[in-house]
Design a protein around this motif. Sequence first.
Motif, mmCIF file in Angstrom:
data_model
loop_
_atom_site.group_PDB
_atom_site.id
_atom_site.type_symbol
_atom_site.label_atom_id
_atom_site.label_comp_id
_atom_site.label_asym_id
_atom_site.label_seq_id
_atom_site.Cartn_x
_atom_site.Cartn_y
_atom_site.Cartn_z
ATOM 1 N N UNK A 1 0.828 -1.215 0.000
ATOM 2 C CA UNK A 1 0.000 0.000 0.000
ATOM 3 C C UNK A 1 0.854 1.253 0.000
ATOM 4 N N UNK A 2 2.144 1.096 0.308
ATOM 5 C CA UNK A 2 3.035 2.256 0.266
ATOM 6 C C UNK A 2 3.278 2.734 -1.158
ATOM 7 N N UNK A 3 2.941 1.890 -2.130
ATOM 8 C CA UNK A 3 3.182 2.265 -3.534
ATOM 9 C C UNK A 3 1.854 2.288 -4.280
ATOM 10 N N UNK A 4 1.088 3.335 -4.117
ATOM 11 C CA UNK A 4 -0.277 3.344 -4.677
ATOM 12 C C UNK A 4 -0.317 3.304 -6.204
ATOM 13 N N UNK A 5 0.787 3.670 -6.856
ATOM 14 C CA UNK A 5 0.738 3.721 -8.319
ATOM 15 C C UNK A 5 1.208 2.426 -8.966
ATOM 16 N N UNK A 6 1.736 1.525 -8.159
ATOM 17 C CA UNK A 6 2.333 0.306 -8.695
ATOM 18 C C UNK A 6 1.319 -0.520 -9.492
ATOM 19 N N UNK A 7 1.804 -1.094 -10.600
ATOM 20 C CA UNK A 7 0.984 -2.044 -11.348
ATOM 21 C C UNK A 7 1.438 -3.456 -11.001
ATOM 22 N N UNK A 8 0.506 -4.356 -10.841
ATOM 23 C CA UNK A 8 0.826 -5.674 -10.324
ATOM 24 C C UNK A 8 0.731 -6.754 -11.392
ATOM 25 N N UNK A 9 1.495 -7.813 -11.144
ATOM 26 C CA UNK A 9 1.404 -9.008 -11.971
ATOM 27 C C UNK A 9 0.745 -10.059 -11.088
#
Lengths: 394, 451
Positions: free
Chosen positions: B358-366
């Motif tokens: 949650x510290x990286x709100x912009x992250x896209x996940x695999x």
Amino acid sequence: MKALRKFLDKKKPLFEKGGKYAKLQSTFEAFETFLFVPDITSKTGTHIKDAIDLKRTMSVVVLALFPALLFGMYNVGYQHFRSAGELAATGMFDLFLYGLIKVLPIIVVSYVVGLGIEFAFAQMRGHKVNEGFLVSGMLIPLIMPVEAPLWMVAVATAFAVVIGKEVFGGTGMNIWNPALVARAFFFFAYPSKMSGDAVWIADKADTFSGATPLAHAAALVGAKGEAATSIIEQHLSNTWDMFVGLIPGSIGETSTIAILIGALILIATGIGSWRIIVSVFAGGFVMGTLFNLLGSNSYMTLIPAWQHLVMGGFAFGAVFMATDPVSGTQTTRGKYIYGFLIGFLAVLIRVLNAGFPEAMMLAILLMNTFAPLIDHFVVQGNIKRRLKRVKVTA
Amino acid sequence: MSEVKKIKKGLDIKLIGKAEKVLEKADRSETYAIKPTDFPGLTPKLKVKVNAEVKAGSPLFFDKYCPEINFASPVSGKVIAVNRGERRKILEVVIQADTETQYETFKKADPNGLSREDVKEELLKSGLWCYLRQRPYDVIAKPLETPKAIFISAFDTAPLAADFDFLVEGESEAFQAGINALAKLTDGKVNLNINPNLNQSKVFSDAKNVAINKFTGIHPAGNVGVQIHHVDPINKGEVVWVIRPQEVVFIGRLFTKGIYDVSRKIALCGSEVKTPCYFETIQGASVRNILKGKLKDEQKIRVISGNVLTGTQIFEDGFIGSYDSQLTVIPEGNQFEFLGWALPGLNKFSMSKSFFSWLMPKKEYRLDANMHGEHRAYVVSGEYEKVLPMDILPVHLVKSIMIEDIDRMEQLGIYEVAPEDFALCEFVCTSKINVQDIIRQGIGLMIKEMS
């Protein structure tokens, strides 16, 4: 890790149906899934799932309990050496170590007895072992007096797991918070070990008064004039100690500050309901204020409303007990009502019924009982809104 | 213009592999299939046998309980297989396509000049009727009913969803003709719900004969069921029809060109696709040629027709579902993870903040298809409410379905929901409960009891 996985894969058939140890299948699976998140994938419905599971949820709650636990251990040592008059001569580490030695056996007994029963029930029913007791097993020691005999802890835990939970069908089905059932059982079955002045401090020196702030406060009811002010001055003036938690009480409930750290963890992770926590405090404060205004005895006039929130198990109950999602209300609106009434009733019982100075437990158990009723009214409200819509458009 | 409604409850799931707005050519698929399983509650009766020659628009099968509803072949060619499952349930009717598509001819006409019955008849005869779906129940619309309104959502907020502007690019004439045809079918309005932040296309903004409603916000803002709930909620006894923009274009083509032309763009997306982009294809196409050479082949993958929340798993030589405009490819994830529940979890996505991602709100996940835990009884409360932007008590509705209490289901709003509206509830569920299946079961029960 691969070696461990290989080992488990090799042993697994032994525990499956028809295997040599099939009777221990639930137990094996509990340990296996503890070590490894299983390889099962989504078959129908959403193809991806949120990473959270009950193990994660429960371990976050246990983590949130740690500040209260660690402080509780320290306070056990602090109270012991204070009663013996050796506080100045003992180092901080020794205080903690003393507490650790006193508290650890209670935790071990709680977990061993509780998990043992859970595993047995899971196996009997052919269920998976549910993670719920990971939290209950930690809550029970924290709401026990440090002098609680271990066999009584064991009996109370067994009662809580069997009568409080398993008879309803296990985790997720229970009506009351299992940890509070344990405490209530203890309270009514062995009152001498759960109340009074002697049980809150480990190996208390006889000459030392071991009464909790709540007991002192309860004494205010009959006290008038100078007698009352002297109780306040002697025992209830150091609110800082109450807030920090350097007062006698159940192991984990004394430190409001440690509990608030736990509350922060629960609210920040989104696992505890802030609605319930906030409304419990609000309810307690409102009732306390009403008593202040009413002022018909010294308890009502001399204890300011906010002080109720730091005394006894109020904060602990608000943060860790009332927020149990299974025994509490489940609707958003219901959570506000449920929380408010817990706080309200806890202070009400505390002040008006001298027999139960620690009313938080009873207030929560009572509201657990009424939680489905509160939800019922919220659900009816939703249904009525929907019906009204038809009439408006028709 | 009308006010913009902002949907605040919900969850945007950011995944790797959003399709670039580039139209690439794929080899033409050789086989096509229509899958009766794409249409919930349908009992199909075959009209053709294996080896029959068909044209695009020739009926392949029809609804046993409503024989007017035909399901047409998307291409011309030969029926090469009828694949059946357990108890001879028809799973796929497969057609080997000709190199040049022959079309059945239908009446070319301006829908504005036709009567309601004419429009209905054309749609039923051509096989396009199946794209009209109704609420309640999320099934194919009943030809004998007249809906109080028709709703079209012009955007999709699901993970990696196709851009509808791009899908209907250059189709404004057909789209308008389709709208005109739909307008004949209802006494109420045809509602076109657009998102001012996502929809810039003139195809939508210049559309006439529609009422435009504006929505913004997070998923499921694009779900038509959620939009209906906020514009004109469905009460007992009311019926609303819904259709998706590309399918409106199909209807438009039927009236402007007189043919059954179900060619459409689809988005190929997901973390296991080398270069996610769009393809021109025809409904029901085999994905084999589309996927060929386009996938990273590192590990076991899962191909989904549709999006990761509501789509259907298909094989690498399977067929695109009838309602889908998106192919998603994600890792299967069928492996054990050592102490996975205890790790900080920087690569794990969760609505709760119990993982440090949650510290990286912009992250896209695999994300893969792993369940991340075992099925449990309900413990956590308040989760579903965070992702369902409707005045509905999700857990209580789900429980009323579990105990098959029809009255309760009705009171709690079963008429307003479709499984897709509960997809996020299922995603966030700590206890891993199959909420969409339960909703579908409840709908099935309602249909059975109310008919």
